[in-house]
Write a protein that holds these residues in place. Structure first.
Motif, mmCIF file in Angstrom:
data_model
loop_
_atom_site.group_PDB
_atom_site.id
_atom_site.type_symbol
_atom_site.label_atom_id
_atom_site.label_comp_id
_atom_site.label_asym_id
_atom_site.label_seq_id
_atom_site.Cartn_x
_atom_site.Cartn_y
_atom_site.Cartn_z
ATOM 1 N N LYS A 211 -4.051 8.037 -4.251
ATOM 2 C CA LYS A 211 -5.075 9.057 -4.528
ATOM 3 C C LYS A 211 -6.140 8.508 -5.469
ATOM 4 O O LYS A 211 -7.347 8.716 -5.258
ATOM 5 C CB LYS A 211 -4.423 10.301 -5.141
ATOM 6 N N MET A 212 -5.703 7.818 -6.527
ATOM 7 C CA MET A 212 -6.654 7.229 -7.472
ATOM 8 C C MET A 212 -7.498 6.157 -6.794
ATOM 9 O O MET A 212 -8.721 6.070 -7.010
ATOM 10 C CB MET A 212 -5.897 6.642 -8.668
ATOM 11 N N ALA A 213 -6.854 5.325 -5.973
ATOM 12 C CA ALA A 213 -7.569 4.243 -5.284
ATOM 13 C C ALA A 213 -8.602 4.803 -4.318
ATOM 14 O O ALA A 213 -9.730 4.289 -4.211
ATOM 15 C CB ALA A 213 -6.570 3.361 -4.537
ATOM 16 N N ALA A 214 -8.234 5.871 -3.611
ATOM 17 C CA ALA A 214 -9.165 6.488 -2.670
ATOM 18 C C ALA A 214 -10.399 7.020 -3.381
ATOM 19 O O ALA A 214 -11.525 6.891 -2.876
ATOM 20 C CB ALA A 214 -8.462 7.613 -1.906
ATOM 21 N N GLN A 215 -10.209 7.615 -4.569
ATOM 22 C CA GLN A 215 -11.347 8.093 -5.349
ATOM 23 C C GLN A 215 -12.248 6.935 -5.766
ATOM 24 O O GLN A 215 -13.477 7.040 -5.739
ATOM 25 C CB GLN A 215 -10.863 8.861 -6.580
ATOM 26 N N ALA A 216 -11.627 5.822 -6.168
ATOM 27 C CA ALA A 216 -12.404 4.658 -6.593
ATOM 28 C C ALA A 216 -13.245 4.106 -5.442
ATOM 29 O O ALA A 216 -14.397 3.701 -5.635
ATOM 30 C CB ALA A 216 -11.477 3.573 -7.139
ATOM 31 N N VAL A 217 -12.684 4.120 -4.234
ATOM 32 C CA VAL A 217 -13.398 3.590 -3.080
ATOM 33 C C VAL A 217 -14.458 4.569 -2.584
ATOM 34 O O VAL A 217 -15.623 4.194 -2.364
ATOM 35 C CB VAL A 217 -12.402 3.261 -1.943
ATOM 36 N N LEU A 218 -14.051 5.834 -2.412
ATOM 37 C CA LEU A 218 -14.932 6.810 -1.764
ATOM 38 C C LEU A 218 -15.996 7.363 -2.709
ATOM 39 O O LEU A 218 -17.121 7.641 -2.280
ATOM 40 C CB LEU A 218 -14.091 7.962 -1.199
ATOM 41 N N ARG A 353 1.424 12.655 -28.965
ATOM 42 C CA ARG A 353 -0.012 12.421 -29.184
ATOM 43 C C ARG A 353 -0.572 11.438 -28.160
ATOM 44 O O ARG A 353 -1.312 10.512 -28.472
ATOM 45 C CB ARG A 353 -0.290 11.931 -30.616
ATOM 46 N N ILE A 354 -0.183 11.654 -26.917
ATOM 47 C CA ILE A 354 -0.703 10.904 -25.783
ATOM 48 C C ILE A 354 -1.340 11.903 -24.822
ATOM 49 O O ILE A 354 -0.740 12.940 -24.508
ATOM 50 C CB ILE A 354 0.408 10.113 -25.067
ATOM 51 N N GLY A 355 -2.550 11.601 -24.366
ATOM 52 C CA GLY A 355 -3.269 12.514 -23.498
ATOM 53 C C GLY A 355 -2.859 12.398 -22.040
ATOM 54 O O GLY A 355 -1.968 11.616 -21.683
ATOM 55 N N VAL A 356 -3.526 13.172 -21.200
ATOM 56 C CA VAL A 356 -3.196 13.230 -19.774
ATOM 57 C C VAL A 356 -4.422 12.853 -18.955
ATOM 58 O O VAL A 356 -5.515 13.380 -19.180
ATOM 59 C CB VAL A 356 -2.724 14.639 -19.373
ATOM 60 N N ALA A 357 -4.234 11.951 -17.999
ATOM 61 C CA ALA A 357 -5.330 11.533 -17.115
ATOM 62 C C ALA A 357 -5.461 12.470 -15.926
ATOM 63 O O ALA A 357 -6.535 13.002 -15.642
ATOM 64 C CB ALA A 357 -5.106 10.107 -16.638
ATOM 65 N N TYR A 358 -4.333 12.679 -15.228
ATOM 66 C CA TYR A 358 -4.358 13.478 -14.008
ATOM 67 C C TYR A 358 -3.127 14.379 -13.940
ATOM 68 O O TYR A 358 -2.093 14.097 -14.552
ATOM 69 C CB TYR A 358 -4.346 12.584 -12.760
ATOM 70 N N VAL A 359 -3.257 15.429 -13.128
ATOM 71 C CA VAL A 359 -2.103 16.205 -12.679
ATOM 72 C C VAL A 359 -2.186 16.259 -11.156
ATOM 73 O O VAL A 359 -3.279 16.283 -10.583
ATOM 74 C CB VAL A 359 -2.067 17.630 -13.275
ATOM 75 N N VAL A 365 -3.613 12.966 0.385
ATOM 76 C CA VAL A 365 -4.434 11.903 -0.207
ATOM 77 C C VAL A 365 -5.826 12.000 0.407
ATOM 78 O O VAL A 365 -5.946 12.019 1.639
ATOM 79 C CB VAL A 365 -3.823 10.514 0.081
ATOM 80 N N PRO A 366 -6.890 12.081 -0.381
ATOM 81 C CA PRO A 366 -6.910 11.982 -1.851
ATOM 82 C C PRO A 366 -7.072 13.328 -2.552
ATOM 83 O O PRO A 366 -7.490 13.379 -3.710
ATOM 84 C CB PRO A 366 -8.168 11.145 -2.080
ATOM 85 N N ASP A 367 -6.755 14.434 -1.889
ATOM 86 C CA ASP A 367 -7.147 15.752 -2.384
ATOM 87 C C ASP A 367 -6.300 16.293 -3.530
ATOM 88 O O ASP A 367 -6.838 16.857 -4.486
ATOM 89 C CB ASP A 367 -7.136 16.767 -1.233
ATOM 90 N N ASP A 368 -4.974 16.159 -3.453
ATOM 91 C CA ASP A 368 -4.096 16.870 -4.385
ATOM 92 C C ASP A 368 -3.942 16.141 -5.722
ATOM 93 O O ASP A 368 -2.834 15.823 -6.160
ATOM 94 C CB ASP A 368 -2.725 17.103 -3.742
#
Length: 387
Positions: A211-218, A353-359, A365-368
């Motif tokens: 999903k992350m890779a698809a966002q990077a490409v698209l 004390r660590i943040g969140v990138a994605y849920v 893929v790549p929607d959810d």
């Protein structure tokens, strides 16, 4: 009946004092807010005054010894001891009346606290009770509950009027966001070349990576490649190869550090390299060491610890602790669609004390996949309250 007055800074502290002094059978007769003078009467501090009482527990033997029997007159008959109840023979009439009053008082208190909330807050205003009870059912830990508890009561006392449910819920929403402030949220900015996902078996690392890779490409138009160290499962390699074929990007399978170095050289001209790691029982430190032997963490690397909300919070905490020697930049929480409780997200962010990138909340893929923020996480937690 023993009656005692208690003064405390909040109801939780008052309840602790009442339990300590009067025990678990104590009942609250009255509570009110008071102001105590400080610094020669120039400053005042708001506190709570609580009147509590407890019914003494009589010792049956002592009562029998002290009981004085009236001598029987000639016209009186000797009572039938067998049919006489223990209560009527032991307690004097005035004490029975007192017991009846105490029982009535208990019934009245019970009616005033119909909500099934814990003792610590069952005497609070109903909207505050409802909000805290929702947090408790969502699995929010005691430390955060105490923080929100104190803030909501302070908000309630700060105005000379009763607040509506929505006003209380909005206050709680803001206070929870404040507790989660000070850490990084949002997806990867792709500032580092290597994007590394680690985490235990079955959390959905490969799908999330795709999903992350698809966002990077698209969306970002990046030139990307895949590396996988998951040589334990043939299915995982085939799955990543399927995604690489769809995105038309290369993939390298590495077994040891030398393979990893070769793959890095091969992908020198690429913008981003996404690394899929093996899912192992990362509560076992030996698997952390194996991971460090294969992946060169000295590279320009961004590491995301991927965790499933379907796992027990205690297990998640153990896994996070196992990664102390590896710099984890952010969490990724998966399988939000497979659970109805989200408190562990809040607890883990607050504690580590660590943040969140994605849920993520599905397999598409790549929607959810969504970039995380303190606001979106708290909204997910409070969804049942309409916030």
């Amino acid at each position: 009946m023993k009656v005692q007055k208690f003064i405390a800074s909040n109801m939780i502290e008052a309840m602790k004092k009442i339990r300590q002094e009067l025990g678990e059978n104590a009942v609250i007769l009255n509570s009110k807010q008071i102001s105590t003078a400080r610094m020669f009467g120039l400053l005042k501090k708001k506190q709570i005054e609580v009147i509590a009482a407890v019914e003494p527990q009589p010792k049956m033997k002592d009562v029998r010894v002290k009981e004085k029997r009236k001598p029987l007159s000639r016209t009186e008959k000797k009572p039938n001891v067998r049919n006489q109840s223990l209560t009527s023979s032991v307690y004097p009439a005035d004490e029975k009346e007192l017991n009846n009053q105490i029982e009535e008082l208990k019934d009245m208190v019970q009616k005033l606290s119909e909500h099934s909330s814990p003792d610590e807050y069952k005497y609070y205003p109903i909207p505050v009770q409802t909000f805290l009870d929702h947090l408790r059912k969502q699995g929010i830990n005691g430390m955060i509950m105490g923080e929100i508890n104190a803030k909501l009561l302070n908000d309630w006392r700060s105005e000379n009027r009763e607040k509506t449910e929505q006003e209380v819920y909005q206050s709680g929403f803001q206070h929870l966001k404040e507790l989660l402030a000070g850490v990084e949220y949002g997806g990867s900015q792709f500032q580092k070349k290597f994007i590394n996902l680690v985490g235990p078996t079955g959390v959905g690392k490969t799908t999330t990576l795709a999903k992350m890779a698809a966002q990077a490409v698209l969306e970002k138009r990046k030139k990307i490649a895949f590396i996988t160290t998951d040589t334990y499962r043939i299915a995982a390699i085939e799955q990543l190869k399927t995604y690489s074929s769809i995105l038309n990007v290369p993939v390298e399978v590495v077994y040891k550090r030398e393979d990893f170095q070769k793959a890095i050289k091969k992908f020198t001209d690429y913008d981003l390299v996404f690394i899929d790691t093996a899912g192992r029982n990362y509560r076992e430190l030996q698997y952390i060491e194996e991971l460090k032997k294969v992946i060169d963490f000295s590279q320009d690397i961004e590491t995301f610890l991927t965790l499933s909300l379907t796992m027990k919070e205690g297990d998640l905490a153990d896994i996070i602790q196992s990664f102390d020697d590896i710099k984890v930049d952010q969490f990724i929480f998966t399988k939000l669609d497979e659970t109805a409780t989200y408190g562990s997200m809040i607890n883990l962010i607050f504690r580590n004390r660590i943040g969140v990138a994605y849920v993520t909340d599905g397999q598409d893929v790549p929607d959810d996949i969504q970039k995380a923020s303190a606001e979106t996480i708290v909204k997910r937690l409070l969804k049942g309250l309409g916030v």
